[in-house]
Design an enzyme around this catalytic site. Structure first.
Site: not given
Ligand code: ADP
Length: 395
Positions: A7, A91, A180, A241, A382
């Protein structure tokens, strides 16, 4: 099959080595601040041995080489040589409008990833660099790209279309993609298993609440809707965010003299829990501590976070005609009982009944026995999903 998961982020590389048979994690690590004076390597193996040291790595290739050295190290390593690695899973954040699943990396797939640089400028370029670095280091090892957007590609057009003029949207590739996806897919599968049913039989609402937060309506294995949109800025309140706001606020800020880059920074880096709580931290643990100390702004940050989350659960329940389980995952979803309790209190009218003790202990099923919808806490993984996808495509 031994599978290395990579990743590659903007200045870091996370790596995990798995034995896919039996799904055993052999080792994992993180290289941070690549191309700086203080690059560091953190590494841990399945025997519980840990290593942390400064290294020199001025490229992704050098960083992944350092990871490889740790994996084959005489004392801390978990393999004898790199030839034991039979597949590499990467990823990749954005696959654009035409990628519907994971893919073996070919010249065409690399081009697709590059074509999405503009859609995910912070993520796809480093993801691509990680792929190129591995292509050099592992000349003949097949590689697979697992895309964050792929699971959401099952979304119906009514959910992914913004109500903008069609021509302008098409010309600028403006639509909702969702992110996601690998995490939502993983927890949806695990949730269905926990319910003892097949994924294509159940209606799930999966809430990934980490630094980035998103929520997805998974209707019988297909994504009915998800809260992140064209970019990961839309939707829930997040660490830094803002999530959903009136888009005219952007115009208003511009009129008030903020530059484009100021506005970008405000919405992406200074908002969310950080901006609301005003304690200089976006970490939920700090927010909870501030609330306990009587800080009203921190309380408001949590209130806004919960309000938005409940609103989305209600919306997703409506578009799926109800739901069988609400699933909490990621740092906040897995570890904050008080937040789950507040969300579930609001959902009591739909039949949700939390078991306080199970909720407090972050148990897998936290709703009272025999009640529906169920409420689950499923730790996301993940990397394991990437291992599964890589093994599936290579086998
Ligand atoms: P990322 O999106 O970076 O992968 P994580 O899934 O690790 O993020 O989630 C990070 C968030 O989870 C932070 O807000 C952090 O405070 C919160 N978190 C992690 N562990 C706990 C905990 N034990 N209690 C409360 N919050 C936690």
């Amino acid at each position: 099959m031994k599978i290395l998961v990579i990743n590659a982020g903007s200045s870091s590389v996370k790596f995990t080595l798995y034995e896919s048979e039996g799904e055993h994690m052999l080792a994992k690590g993180l290289i941070e601040r690549i191309n700086s004076a203080n690059t560091s390597l953190k590494y841990a193996n399945h025997r519980g041995e840990k290593l942390e040291k400064d290294i020199s790595a001025n490229s992704y290739e050098a960083a992944i080489s350092a990871a490889c050295l740790a994996l084959v190290d005489k004392s801390m390593g978990v393999i004898n040589n790199l030839f034991e690695i039979e597949g590499i899973g990467h990823r990749v954040v954005h696959g654009g409008p035409d990628v519907y699943g994971s893919a073996i990396i070919t010249t065409e797939i690399k081009q697709t990833i590059m074509d999405c640089f503009a859609l995910a400028p912070l993520h796809n370029p480093p993801n691509y660099e990680g792929i190129e670095a591995c292509a050099h280091l592992f000349a003949n090892v097949p590689m697979v790209a697992v895309f964050d957007t792929a699971f959401h590609q099952t979304m119906p057009p009514a959910a992914y279309t913004y109500a903008l003029p069609t021509e302008i949207a098409a010309k600028n590739q403006i639509r909702r993609y969702g992110f996601h996806g690998t995490s939502h897919h993983y927890v949806a599968l695990a949730a269905a298993q926990t319910l003892g049913r097949a994924l294509d039989e159940v209606r799930l609402i999966t809430a990934h609440l980490g630094n980035g937060c998103s929520i997805t309506a998974v209707n019988k294995g297909r994504v009915e809707d998800t809260s992140m949109g064209m970019t990961p800025l839309e939707g829930l309140v997040m660490g830094t965010r803002c999530g959903d706001i009136d888009p005219a606020i952007v115009l208003m800020l511009r009129n008030a003299g903020y530059s484009l880059s100021d506005v970008d920074k405000i919405l992406n880096k200074s908002s969310g829990l950080l901006g609301l709580a005003g304690i200089g931290s976006n970490d939920m643990r700090d927010i909870l501590q501030a609330i306990a100390a009587g800080n009203n702004a921190a309380q408001m940050a949590l209130d806004v976070f919960v309000h938005r989350l409940v609103k989305y659960v209600g919306a997703y329940a409506a578009i799926m005609n109800g739901f069988d389980a609400l699933v909490f995952t990621a740092g906040i979803g897995e570890n904050v009982p008080v937040l789950r309790a507040r969300v579930c209190e609001k959902l009591a009218f739909m039949g949700v009944k939390l078991d306080r003790a199970l909720n407090k202990s972050n148990a897998l099923r936290i709703s009272q026995e025999g009640t529906a919808p169920a409420v689950l806490v499923v730790p996301t993984n993940e990397e394991l999903m990437i291992v599964r996808e890589t093994a599936r495509l290579l086998e």
